[in-house]
Design a protein around this motif. Structure first.
Motif, PDB file in Angstrom:
ATOM      1  N   ASN A  75       6.095   5.598  -1.477  1.00 44.04           N
ATOM      2  CA  ASN A  75       4.844   5.124  -0.907  1.00 44.04           C
ATOM      3  C   ASN A  75       4.346   3.884  -1.655  1.00 44.04           C
ATOM      4  O   ASN A  75       3.178   3.769  -1.976  1.00 44.04           O
ATOM      5  CB  ASN A  75       3.814   6.256  -0.981  1.00 44.04           C
ATOM      6  CG  ASN A  75       2.702   6.093   0.012  1.00 44.04           C
ATOM      7  OD1 ASN A  75       2.773   5.245   0.892  1.00 44.04           O
ATOM      8  ND2 ASN A  75       1.662   6.874  -0.140  1.00 44.04           N
ATOM      9  N   LYS A  76       5.242   2.954  -1.932  1.00 41.01           N
ATOM     10  CA  LYS A  76       4.919   1.791  -2.752  1.00 41.01           C
ATOM     11  C   LYS A  76       3.862   0.892  -2.119  1.00 41.01           C
ATOM     12  O   LYS A  76       3.019   0.332  -2.807  1.00 41.01           O
ATOM     13  CB  LYS A  76       6.182   0.992  -3.040  1.00 41.01           C
ATOM     14  CG  LYS A  76       7.168   1.713  -3.916  1.00 41.01           C
ATOM     15  CD  LYS A  76       8.418   0.885  -4.111  1.00 41.01           C
ATOM     16  CE  LYS A  76       9.441   1.664  -4.897  1.00 41.01           C
ATOM     17  NZ  LYS A  76      10.698   0.923  -5.007  1.00 41.01           N
ATOM     18  N   VAL A  77       3.915   0.728  -0.804  1.00 45.65           N
ATOM     19  CA  VAL A  77       2.960  -0.151  -0.129  1.00 45.65           C
ATOM     20  C   VAL A  77       1.547   0.403  -0.267  1.00 45.65           C
ATOM     21  O   VAL A  77       0.608  -0.319  -0.618  1.00 45.65           O
ATOM     22  CB  VAL A  77       3.342  -0.357   1.350  1.00 45.65           C
ATOM     23  CG1 VAL A  77       2.264  -1.127   2.085  1.00 45.65           C
ATOM     24  CG2 VAL A  77       4.677  -1.088   1.442  1.00 45.65           C
ATOM     25  N   ARG A  80       0.275  -0.091  -3.717  1.00 43.34           N
ATOM     26  CA  ARG A  80      -0.111  -1.485  -3.975  1.00 43.34           C
ATOM     27  C   ARG A  80      -1.524  -1.758  -3.449  1.00 43.34           C
ATOM     28  O   ARG A  80      -2.345  -2.365  -4.111  1.00 43.34           O
ATOM     29  CB  ARG A  80       0.904  -2.425  -3.315  1.00 43.34           C
ATOM     30  CG  ARG A  80       0.613  -3.908  -3.462  1.00 43.34           C
ATOM     31  CD  ARG A  80       0.646  -4.367  -4.913  1.00 43.34           C
ATOM     32  NE  ARG A  80       1.916  -4.090  -5.515  1.00 43.34           N
ATOM     33  CZ  ARG A  80       2.818  -4.991  -5.859  1.00 43.34           C
ATOM     34  NH1 ARG A  80       2.567  -6.262  -5.670  1.00 43.34           N
ATOM     35  NH2 ARG A  80       3.955  -4.631  -6.414  1.00 43.34           N
ATOM     36  N   PHE A  81      -1.816  -1.263  -2.238  1.00 39.03           N
ATOM     37  CA  PHE A  81      -3.149  -1.437  -1.685  1.00 39.03           C
ATOM     38  C   PHE A  81      -4.182  -0.672  -2.511  1.00 39.03           C
ATOM     39  O   PHE A  81      -5.278  -1.156  -2.745  1.00 39.03           O
ATOM     40  CB  PHE A  81      -3.207  -0.989  -0.226  1.00 39.03           C
ATOM     41  CG  PHE A  81      -2.725  -2.032   0.735  1.00 39.03           C
ATOM     42  CD1 PHE A  81      -3.473  -3.170   0.966  1.00 39.03           C
ATOM     43  CD2 PHE A  81      -1.521  -1.884   1.396  1.00 39.03           C
ATOM     44  CE1 PHE A  81      -3.038  -4.139   1.853  1.00 39.03           C
ATOM     45  CE2 PHE A  81      -1.070  -2.847   2.279  1.00 39.03           C
ATOM     46  CZ  PHE A  81      -1.835  -3.981   2.506  1.00 39.03           C
ATOM     47  N   HIS A  95      -6.823  -6.778   6.933  1.00 38.43           N
ATOM     48  CA  HIS A  95      -5.851  -7.840   6.685  1.00 38.43           C
ATOM     49  C   HIS A  95      -5.294  -8.274   8.036  1.00 38.43           C
ATOM     50  O   HIS A  95      -4.664  -7.485   8.734  1.00 38.43           O
ATOM     51  CB  HIS A  95      -4.716  -7.330   5.785  1.00 38.43           C
ATOM     52  CG  HIS A  95      -5.171  -6.977   4.414  1.00 38.43           C
ATOM     53  ND1 HIS A  95      -5.230  -7.894   3.399  1.00 38.43           N
ATOM     54  CD2 HIS A  95      -5.603  -5.809   3.884  1.00 38.43           C
ATOM     55  CE1 HIS A  95      -5.666  -7.313   2.308  1.00 38.43           C
ATOM     56  NE2 HIS A  95      -5.911  -6.043   2.578  1.00 38.43           N
ATOM     57  N   PRO A  98      -0.073  -9.902   6.895  1.00 37.21           N
ATOM     58  CA  PRO A  98       0.405  -9.065   5.791  1.00 37.21           C
ATOM     59  C   PRO A  98       0.350  -9.821   4.465  1.00 37.21           C
ATOM     60  O   PRO A  98       0.619 -11.024   4.413  1.00 37.21           O
ATOM     61  CB  PRO A  98       1.844  -8.734   6.177  1.00 37.21           C
ATOM     62  CG  PRO A  98       2.191  -9.575   7.330  1.00 37.21           C
ATOM     63  CD  PRO A  98       0.957 -10.166   7.881  1.00 37.21           C
ATOM     64  N   ARG A  99      -0.017  -9.094   3.421  1.00 34.50           N
ATOM     65  CA  ARG A  99      -0.013  -9.688   2.087  1.00 34.50           C
ATOM     66  C   ARG A  99       1.427  -9.987   1.690  1.00 34.50           C
ATOM     67  O   ARG A  99       2.335  -9.235   2.002  1.00 34.50           O
ATOM     68  CB  ARG A  99      -0.645  -8.716   1.094  1.00 34.50           C
ATOM     69  CG  ARG A  99      -2.114  -8.498   1.325  1.00 34.50           C
ATOM     70  CD  ARG A  99      -2.656  -7.395   0.463  1.00 34.50           C
ATOM     71  NE  ARG A  99      -2.054  -7.362  -0.866  1.00 34.50           N
ATOM     72  CZ  ARG A  99      -2.704  -7.080  -1.972  1.00 34.50           C
ATOM     73  NH1 ARG A  99      -3.981  -6.799  -1.928  1.00 34.50           N
ATOM     74  NH2 ARG A  99      -2.096  -7.039  -3.138  1.00 34.50           N
ATOM     75  N   ASP A 101       2.922  -9.851  -1.190  1.00 37.76           N
ATOM     76  CA  ASP A 101       3.547  -8.856  -2.064  1.00 37.76           C
ATOM     77  C   ASP A 101       4.011  -7.638  -1.266  1.00 37.76           C
ATOM     78  O   ASP A 101       5.034  -7.031  -1.569  1.00 37.76           O
ATOM     79  CB  ASP A 101       2.621  -8.447  -3.200  1.00 37.76           C
ATOM     80  CG  ASP A 101       1.254  -7.942  -2.738  1.00 37.76           C
ATOM     81  OD1 ASP A 101       0.862  -8.223  -1.590  1.00 37.76           O
ATOM     82  OD2 ASP A 101       0.575  -7.266  -3.529  1.00 37.76           O
ATOM     83  N   VAL A 102       3.292  -7.297  -0.204  1.00 36.46           N
ATOM     84  CA  VAL A 102       3.670  -6.166   0.637  1.00 36.46           C
ATOM     85  C   VAL A 102       4.882  -6.520   1.495  1.00 36.46           C
ATOM     86  O   VAL A 102       5.801  -5.711   1.667  1.00 36.46           O
ATOM     87  CB  VAL A 102       2.479  -5.711   1.508  1.00 36.46           C
ATOM     88  CG1 VAL A 102       2.900  -4.670   2.514  1.00 36.46           C
ATOM     89  CG2 VAL A 102       1.358  -5.191   0.620  1.00 36.46           C
ATOM     90  N   MET A 105       7.911  -6.116  -0.531  1.00 40.01           N
ATOM     91  CA  MET A 105       8.277  -4.716  -0.718  1.00 40.01           C
ATOM     92  C   MET A 105       9.024  -4.185   0.514  1.00 40.01           C
ATOM     93  O   MET A 105      10.003  -3.452   0.376  1.00 40.01           O
ATOM     94  CB  MET A 105       7.041  -3.859  -0.983  1.00 40.01           C
ATOM     95  CG  MET A 105       6.383  -4.158  -2.289  1.00 40.01           C
ATOM     96  SD  MET A 105       4.855  -3.264  -2.424  1.00 40.01           S
ATOM     97  CE  MET A 105       5.321  -2.078  -3.645  1.00 40.01           C
ATOM     98  N   PHE A 106       8.558  -4.526   1.700  1.00 41.55           N
ATOM     99  CA  PHE A 106       9.247  -4.111   2.918  1.00 41.55           C
ATOM    100  C   PHE A 106      10.666  -4.691   2.976  1.00 41.55           C
ATOM    101  O   PHE A 106      11.606  -4.015   3.367  1.00 41.55           O
ATOM    102  CB  PHE A 106       8.470  -4.515   4.169  1.00 41.55           C
ATOM    103  CG  PHE A 106       7.401  -3.556   4.554  1.00 41.55           C
ATOM    104  CD1 PHE A 106       7.698  -2.239   4.870  1.00 41.55           C
ATOM    105  CD2 PHE A 106       6.090  -3.980   4.611  1.00 41.55           C
ATOM    106  CE1 PHE A 106       6.698  -1.348   5.242  1.00 41.55           C
ATOM    107  CE2 PHE A 106       5.079  -3.085   4.983  1.00 41.55           C
ATOM    108  CZ  PHE A 106       5.393  -1.774   5.286  1.00 41.55           C
TER     109      PHE A 106
END
Length: 110
Positions: A75-77, A80-81, A95, A98-99, A101-102, A105-106
């Motif tokens: 559940n990294k995303v 991060r949020f 948002h 998309p950020r 950094d996210v 990650m994807f």
């Protein structure tokens, strides 16, 4: 039963904002089995927290809510949020793009 008030508050806030936005079919992922058990096995006579009661009241509204366990490692995303929000006032953040950094990650997760 022990549960994380912070995680339960997160579930409550996500459900509240989702309801306000008018979405009527939602999947709520929780990375705490204790919180998930409390939400699913709610018993008002057991003296359960009023926060759990509020979550249950939202779930029982006229919509389709599915709860599921998420593994924290996957559940990294969301993590991060969550870290980004800790440093800001509580409220709704929208948002429109998309950020970066996210997105990274994807892309790593493919």
């Amino acid at each position: 039963m022990f549960y994380s008030r912070g995680r339960t508050l997160g579930v409550f806030m996500r459900l509240s904002s989702t309801w306000e936005y008018g979405l009527r079919k939602v999947v709520v992922g929780v990375d705490s089995l204790d919180v998930l058990r409390c939400i699913r096995n709610f018993d008002s006579s057991s003296g359960t927290s009023s926060l759990i009661l509020h979550v249950q009241n939202l779930i029982s509204c006229d919509w389709e809510v599915t709860t599921q366990n998420l593994f924290k490692e996957g559940n990294k995303v969301a993590d991060r949020f969550a870290r980004a929000v800790r440093l800001k006032d509580l409220g709704v953040m929208v948002h429109y793009r998309p950020r970066l950094d996210v997105v990274a990650m994807f892309q790593q997760d493919r």
